[in-house]
Design an enzyme around this catalytic site. Structure first.
Site, PDB file in Angstrom:
ATOM      1  N   HIS A 181       0.406  -1.348   0.034  1.00  0.00           N
ATOM      2  CA  HIS A 181       0.553  -0.344  -0.345  1.00  0.00           C
ATOM      3  C   HIS A 181       0.340   1.383   0.099  1.00  0.00           C
ATOM      4  O   HIS A 181       1.747   1.489   0.130  1.00  0.00           O
ATOM      5  CB  HIS A 181      -1.169  -0.092   1.346  1.00  0.00           C
ATOM      6  CG  HIS A 181      -0.148  -0.467   3.012  1.00  0.00           C
ATOM      7  ND1 HIS A 181      -0.008  -0.937   3.182  1.00  0.00           N
ATOM      8  CD2 HIS A 181       0.382   0.140   3.049  1.00  0.00           C
ATOM      9  CE1 HIS A 181       0.857  -0.977   4.201  1.00  0.00           C
ATOM     10  NE2 HIS A 181       0.701   0.310   4.464  1.00  0.00           N
TER      11      HIS A 181
ATOM     12  N   CYS B 111       2.265   3.226  11.595  1.00  0.00           N
ATOM     13  CA  CYS B 111       3.136   2.994  11.096  1.00  0.00           C
ATOM     14  C   CYS B 111       3.564   4.569   9.786  1.00  0.00           C
ATOM     15  O   CYS B 111       3.052   5.137   9.979  1.00  0.00           O
ATOM     16  CB  CYS B 111       2.038   1.643  10.208  1.00  0.00           C
ATOM     17  SG  CYS B 111       1.148   2.454   8.655  1.00  0.00           S
TER      18      CYS B 111
END
Length: 729
Positions: free
Chosen positions: A87, A242
């Site tokens: 992603h 993240c």
């Protein structure tokens, strides 16, 4: 809302993301490949990305794949359970999009348990709004559910697979997927639900409503005797984050939620993702027994968790082994392991409990501290290298030729020149870093480019430290103003990477070069000339002021302002005598508080708790190393006596250092750089004098308190069991 309604709501939200535009729902059948033929993760990403290009969701295939590869290089995106979830956020994405591929043989995405057969390629525009990112985070949470992945592995129709991924109404799914879907609905369906049977009485997720038999560990009776064998429920809090804040952030949150509830504990998770974050309620933080930090980027506002047992790991640890982290948090809470001191930038003792963002003064201090805290490592590295260069090659090393043109491996002069020039290169970053991270503190990452440019211009026009400070504030303000402008949806994707950097940098450049830069440079020059002309009583008064500032908040904002002021003076290519004296004064005064507290604990032990006496041993080393924060434990316990005593000692040391004319070219090092100090013996005399004043005044003030409270003290002595509970008050 029922599980069925929750699925339907999820599907409507996904579809709404594309309503009115060409993109359509988050995932459509043409974005599903149930027979993915790729054998490597790069091939898989390209195959799924080509479907996005065909669907009009990605404008530049190679550019998008480069962004995917860059994200993959930060950390592998393979997850245990046969899942690959590459992603990224990219300027080449027109709308939030998800493509799904299923591989028969599996593809290596770096997971510990082997290849992935379920591959999800998530593409988010650089300017994706909160609603779109919320859809992506909900999917990430769903991937942690076994029934969801089982249904995807069993599905044979791309349309039904797309509907399942969207979280559409289970009634729309074919019989082939009905069992898995029903199981998913029974578990609660959407992000945040508990896959275990719900407790009686509804959806209460408190410890008292947990289900299942308790697992090992502590009992209700901490001594181990007379307990009923049931594990004591804990109140846990967690933060997940993240690098891109799209997938792993939310998957880790869901994983910790499930593990904590399965163990019978209550947990509240704060996700610091791309959509921003809502800070945990201060009351929840205060009541928490332990903290789990699962992150690959810096946790924002980390100072909130000082004094709590903390488990600090990478984000993938929370996804792959959440039960271990919950158990570790439980053990730390039982042992009473807490963070001993505030992290950098947490502020001074008197700032504890203040609400960030409530007042412009508080926010301004936070912004400035952000810039200074990022600047200090450059100061330490560059300054100490320069100090070593002077120690090896003498002060004339400033005139050495460039080591690019002349360097001899066996020559000490060449090595001294190398250290000086490397240190000088680090010093060249001081003002740009200061300005860049002030802007970062104000406007987050979009503020970095105009902030660094503003700082670089301040160096070019010789506006110095003051120019960098104002340039950073201007850059942050400009970015914040641009971010408030409402723009059409079609432009949101290019705002963070094109529009905001372009406009903000142009505005800051014009202001710094044409409008405010020259007046700031003139003010900086005037201040420098004034300092250079200080002598006699004026210099001593300046030393007193600097000493008071260094000891007022023991490493807090006022201390950092004085320190940054001194650094700005010696960062010049040819620092003046006054600038070198100011640097010596600031470092000497900053050493006094911890040294004074350490001496006081030796001179009059009975005035200090056992914990403070232990802190006193460490304070000797911290003070000698010019770490003023070594006095914070004492100030936190007794600020009304420790801080005035520290300020008095700092003022004495500052006045004496300036009157002795001691100089210093190194910005850090404490006692370890004394050989580089001008008039080193008198410099040490000034430090000793200030230390004696601080220690003596501390003993006197604490003695007066002890005398006035003799009766309470006697009562306390008669009850030694209460001492630990009051030691930190």
């Amino acid at each position: 809302m029922s599980p069925t309604d929750r699925h339907h709501d999820h599907g409507e939200a996904a579809t709404a993301a594309g309503d009115g535009g060409a993109a359509g729902p988050l995932i459509t059948p043409d974005l599903v490949d149930l027979h993915l033929a790729a054998t490597t993760k790069d091939e898989a990403a390209r195959s799924l990305a080509e479907r996005m290009v065909t669907a009009g969701r990605v404008t530049d295939l190679d550019g998008f794949l480069a962004d995917v590869a860059a994200r993959e290089a930060q950390m592998p995106t393979g997850l245990d359970g046969g899942i690959g979830i590459p992603h990224c956020r990219s300027a080449h994405v027109t709308a939030p999009t998800l493509a799904f591929g299923r591989s028969a043989d599996g593809i290596d995405f770096g997971a510990a348990d082997g290849p992935a057969d379920l591959i999800f390629l998530i593409a988010a525009p650089s300017g994706a709004d909160d609603a779109h990112l919320g859809i992506l985070s909900a999917l990430a949470r769903d991937l942690m559910r076994q029934e969801f992945t089982d249904a995807l592995r069993a599905e044979a129709d791309p349309a039904r697979a797309a509907a399942l991924v969207r979280g559409a109404d289970p009634a729309a799914a074919a019989p082939a997927t009905a069992p898995a879907t029903e199981a998913r609905a029974a578990a609660g369906g959407a992000a945040g639900a508990d896959p275990a049977p719900a407790p009686a009485g509804g959806g209460d997720t408190t410890a008292g409503g947990s289900t299942g038999a308790p697992t090992g560990g502590s009992t209700a009776d901490p001594t181990g005797g007379g307990g009923d064998g049931a594990e004591r429920p804990l109140r846990l809090i967690a933060v997940t984050s993240c690098p891109t804040g799209i997938a792993h952030t939310y998957m880790a949150a869901e994983s910790l939620q499930q593990a904590a509830e399965a163990a019978g504990h209550e947990i509240t998770v704060e996700t610091q993702g791309s959509a921003g974050f809502s800070p945990l309620d201060p009351a929840v933080v205060a009541a928490a027994d332990a903290v789990i930090l699962a992150h690959d980027v810096e946790v924002r506002e980390k100072h909130r968790f000082v004094g709590k047992p903390v488990v600090d790991v990478g984000v993938k640890a929370a996804i792959n082994r959440p039960a271990e982290l919950v158990e570790e948090a439980r053990r730390k809470a039982e042992r009473g392991e807490v963070t001993a001191e505030a992290p950098a930038g947490a502020g001074a003792p008197m700032d504890a409990g203040s609400e960030s963002g409530d007042h412009i003064g508080v926010r301004l201090r936070t912004w400035l501290m952000s810039g200074v805290s990022y600047m200090v490592p450059f100061v330490a590295a560059g300054g100490l290298l320069i100090a070593l260069a002077f120690a090896i090659g003498g002060y004339e090393i400033t005139d050495a030729p460039s080591v690019i043109d002349q360097f001899t491996w066996t020559s000490t002069e060449s090595w001294a020149a190398l250290m000086f020039q490397v240190g000088g290169a680090a010093f060249d970053f001081l003002i740009p870093v200061l300005a860049g991270y002030i802007a970062y503190g104000m406007a987050d990452r979009p503020g970095l480019v105009p902030g660094f440019v503003g700082g670089a211009i301040a160096v070019t026009i010789e506006a110095g430290f003051l120019g960098g400070l104002i340039g950073g504030l201007v850059a942050g303000a400009v970015v914040m103003a641009i971010q408030r402008v409402r723009v059409p949806d079609v432009l949101r994707g290019i705002m963070p990477v094109v529009v905001i950097p372009l406009l903000s940098t142009a505005v800051v450049g014009i202001l710094m070069y044409v409008v405010i830069g020259q007046p700031i440079a003139a003010a900086q020059e005037g201040m420098t000339d004034w300092l250079s002309g200080l002598s006699g009583a004026n210099a001593i008064l300046l030393g007193v002021l600097l000493g008071l500032m260094m000891c007022f908040d023991l490493g807090g904002p006022v201390n950092k302002v004085a320190y940054a002021f001194a650094i700005g003076g010696i960062a010049a290519s040819s620092p003046s005598q006054a600038s070198l004296e100011i640097m010596a004064t600031v470092m000497a005064a900053g050493m006094v508080p911890p040294l004074g507290m350490a001496l006081a604990t030796v001179v009059r032990k009975r005035l200090f708790t056992a914990s403070e006496r232990e802190n006193g041993k460490a304070a000797w080393v911290l003070g000698a190393s010019f770490i003023t924060e070594g006095a914070i434990p004492f100030a936190a316990a007794d600020p009304l006596r420790v801080i005035p005593a520290s300020m008095a000692g700092g003022a004495v040391t500052g006045a004496l250092t300036m009157s002795f004319g001691s100089t210093l070219r190194a910005p850090h090092g404490g006692m370890f750089v004394v050989p580089l100090i001008g008039s080193p013996f008198l410099y040490l005399v000034a430090i000793v004098a200030g230390t004696l004043v601080t220690a003596g005044l501390t003993v006197v003030l604490k003695g007066l308190r002890s005398a006035s409270g003799a009766a309470p003290a006697a009562a306390a002595a008669a009850e030694p069991a209460k001492t630990p509970a009051t030691a930190g008050v």
